[in-house]
Scaffold this motif. Sequence first.
Motif, PDB file in Angstrom:
ATOM      1  N   ILE A   1      37.391  33.871  46.688  1.00 13.40           N
ATOM      2  CA  ILE A   1      37.292  35.287  47.040  1.00 13.40           C
ATOM      3  C   ILE A   1      35.949  35.860  46.577  1.00 13.40           C
ATOM      4  O   ILE A   1      35.277  36.581  47.316  1.00 13.40           O
ATOM      5  N   LEU A   2      35.553  35.526  45.355  1.00 16.39           N
ATOM      6  CA  LEU A   2      34.294  36.043  44.828  1.00 16.39           C
ATOM      7  C   LEU A   2      33.106  35.549  45.653  1.00 16.39           C
ATOM      8  O   LEU A   2      32.165  36.305  45.901  1.00 16.39           O
ATOM      9  N   LYS A   3      33.155  34.302  46.076  1.00 18.09           N
ATOM     10  CA  LYS A   3      32.076  33.784  46.917  1.00 18.09           C
ATOM     11  C   LYS A   3      32.014  34.537  48.251  1.00 18.09           C
ATOM     12  O   LYS A   3      30.945  34.879  48.730  1.00 18.09           O
ATOM     13  N   ALA A   4      33.194  34.796  48.829  1.00 20.32           N
ATOM     14  CA  ALA A   4      33.230  35.556  50.088  1.00 20.32           C
ATOM     15  C   ALA A   4      32.702  36.970  49.868  1.00 20.32           C
ATOM     16  O   ALA A   4      31.934  37.495  50.686  1.00 20.32           O
ATOM     17  N   ASN A   5      33.099  37.593  48.766  1.00 14.94           N
ATOM     18  CA  ASN A   5      32.612  38.944  48.472  1.00 14.94           C
ATOM     19  C   ASN A   5      31.107  38.954  48.239  1.00 14.94           C
ATOM     20  O   ASN A   5      30.416  39.887  48.659  1.00 14.94           O
TER      21      ASN A   5
ATOM     22  N   ALA B   1      39.665  37.097  38.561  1.00 11.90           N
ATOM     23  CA  ALA B   1      40.977  37.074  39.206  1.00 11.90           C
ATOM     24  C   ALA B   1      41.852  38.179  38.645  1.00 11.90           C
ATOM     25  O   ALA B   1      42.566  38.864  39.386  1.00 11.90           O
ATOM     26  N   SER B   2      41.783  38.363  37.324  1.00 11.04           N
ATOM     27  CA  SER B   2      42.562  39.423  36.695  1.00 11.04           C
ATOM     28  C   SER B   2      42.130  40.789  37.197  1.00 11.04           C
ATOM     29  O   SER B   2      42.965  41.647  37.502  1.00 11.04           O
ATOM     30  N   LEU B   3      40.831  41.000  37.303  1.00 10.27           N
ATOM     31  CA  LEU B   3      40.307  42.274  37.806  1.00 10.27           C
ATOM     32  C   LEU B   3      40.735  42.506  39.246  1.00 10.27           C
ATOM     33  O   LEU B   3      41.193  43.600  39.598  1.00 10.27           O
TER      34      LEU B   3
END
Length: 128
Positions: free
Chosen positions: A87-91, A113-115
């Motif tokens: 997800i972070l890479k996509a963002n 992930a927690s955030l």
Amino acid sequence: MATRRSIEREDRDLRVYQLAASGLAYAKVAQQTGLSKSTVARIVNKQALEHKDENLKLARDMILQRGQMIVRAHMATVKDPRSADVILKANDQQAKLLGLYTPQQGAGVAEAASLLSTLIQREEAPNE
């Protein structure tokens, strides 16, 4: 002062642009409007330049909405902190595309992930 002919041409050009923007191929737009395919292409290119700011805003909004939907669906079904990396890479890719890229140093996957999970829960929580 705009003449009747220029107003009709502006209306025609806007209609051609809207048809093309709706996904019709230039050949179909040409067929529907009685124009040549090259005239349709010229009109669409001209209209795209005139509406550039609107188009960029629409594209930005669509990309952001799509990204939010992906994050919500992914986190709701996977519930795996390691998936936050995807997800972070996509963002990050979306942020680069939108000219908003500011890489965060030192943030771990579990913290991210927690955030993300907290943000999703806040959005889903009923307003009090």
